[in-house]
Design an enzyme around this catalytic site. Sequence first.
Site, short mmCIF file in Angstrom:
data_model
loop_
_atom_site.label_atom_id
_atom_site.label_comp_id
_atom_site.label_asym_id
_atom_site.label_seq_id
_atom_site.Cartn_x
_atom_site.Cartn_y
_atom_site.Cartn_z
N LYS A 224 0.84 -1.19 0.00
CA LYS A 224 0.00 0.00 0.00
C LYS A 224 0.88 1.24 0.00
CE LYS A 224 -3.46 2.70 2.49
NZ LYS A 224 -4.20 2.89 3.75
N ASP A 357 -12.35 0.75 5.68
CA ASP A 357 -11.45 1.57 6.50
C ASP A 357 -11.78 1.41 7.98
OD1 ASP A 357 -9.21 3.14 6.68
OD2 ASP A 357 -10.15 5.00 6.06
#
Length: 448
Positions: A224, A357
């Site tokens: 990421k 998230d």
Amino acid sequence: MRLKAPALAVLLLASISLIAQDAKAPQPTRLVVHAAQLLDPKTGNILKDQAIFIEGDKIVKVGPAPHEIHQPKANIDYPGFGENVPTLHIVSGTVLPGLIDVHTHLTMDPSFGLEILQKSSASAALTGAKNAKATLEAGFTSVRNLADYWEFADVALRNAINHGEVPGPRMQASGPAISITGGHGDMNYLPYADHLKSIGVADGVEGVQAKVRENIKYGADVIKFMATGGVLSFGDDPKASQYTLEEMKAIVADAHRLGRKVAAHAHGGNGIIWASEAGVDSIEHGSYIDDNGIATLKKNGTYLVATVYLEEWFLQNAERLHTPAQLVAKAREVMPAADKNIAHAIASGVKVAFGTDAAVFPHGLNARQFGTYVKLGMTPLQSIQSATVNAADLMGWSDKVGTVEAGKFADIIAVDGDPTKDVTTLEHVKLVIKGGVVYKNETAGMHE
């Protein structure tokens, strides 16, 4: 008398052979789930009266049930499969594959101030164990954990789950997110004299290449990086690109060459377009995605991971959590804009994978996002597909999870009612099976 090496080897092999003959190999555990209704998320079809045959951690067969579901027995003989096999009878509601959340932060809880400086890798891993259990019991049997700031605590958590030491979903862990100096992903809390940088900070082509390789060295399954600024961070702009196109290409090239997919945190502007053109597998958030960004994602086949439920929970609870005013102000600007732009992206046919998230809101509430997706224009089936077949495809696990089929992991959930008509039923999962092991069983009318 001393034996020569060849003779000793023959004796050892003979001894091993005798031991093997005496020992009985352990038989894989068997379980049958008899479902009144089974959802195939690929087609949306609901199959009636189906039997799911599980051996060990895999599904070996799915088909019409060989006995009446309304005459349940705890153990049943199945010709060709086994005698006295434990059987779960799901006489009401719907059975479907375990859900997938491709954007979680299991080692974090909702906290947006200086508390992060007091956390260690050990405490992060313990937090992760708590949240992994909550996530699994909410019906999410697979996740991607995208960003950890405590010396690969997420990798340690993944390993503990894989070794059966703590309950939790299957994990792909990223380790630290890669960020520019001073960007989203770098802790800009302390003064210059402390020279604090987060462990994922890297600048320049050579710097980001080295960081990708370092993350993989220490166990990252997925890479990421922060393509733009963020919302819940100081001193950065969600609309501004952080890395250059050349740096993004370097990140993706090294990751893909070494067999890892790439997720790019990107809220808007050139960050979305450059990350997609660089070849990332997913854009995370996409709050300010516009027509150019939508066209680019569709052209390149890039997934959008739309994290939209968090807005509702965060804006209701920010002050209670003593979130710094600067971050609340940024959130009040960005989060409502995301709804409008994500709805436009959904209507335009961008591929969406389900990611929440979680950690911006409490873990275990992940399924509330299905209702948000429907409010933004998805059908209930499309929202379910985002968390099953689409998410499995993004993770590179389509051969392992995402549907209830022979050869795949026995990751199965059950809910009351029909989630293709009322997707909020997924917020109240009654049965969770992961790898053939029952972790939760609260369905009325279920027998074992």
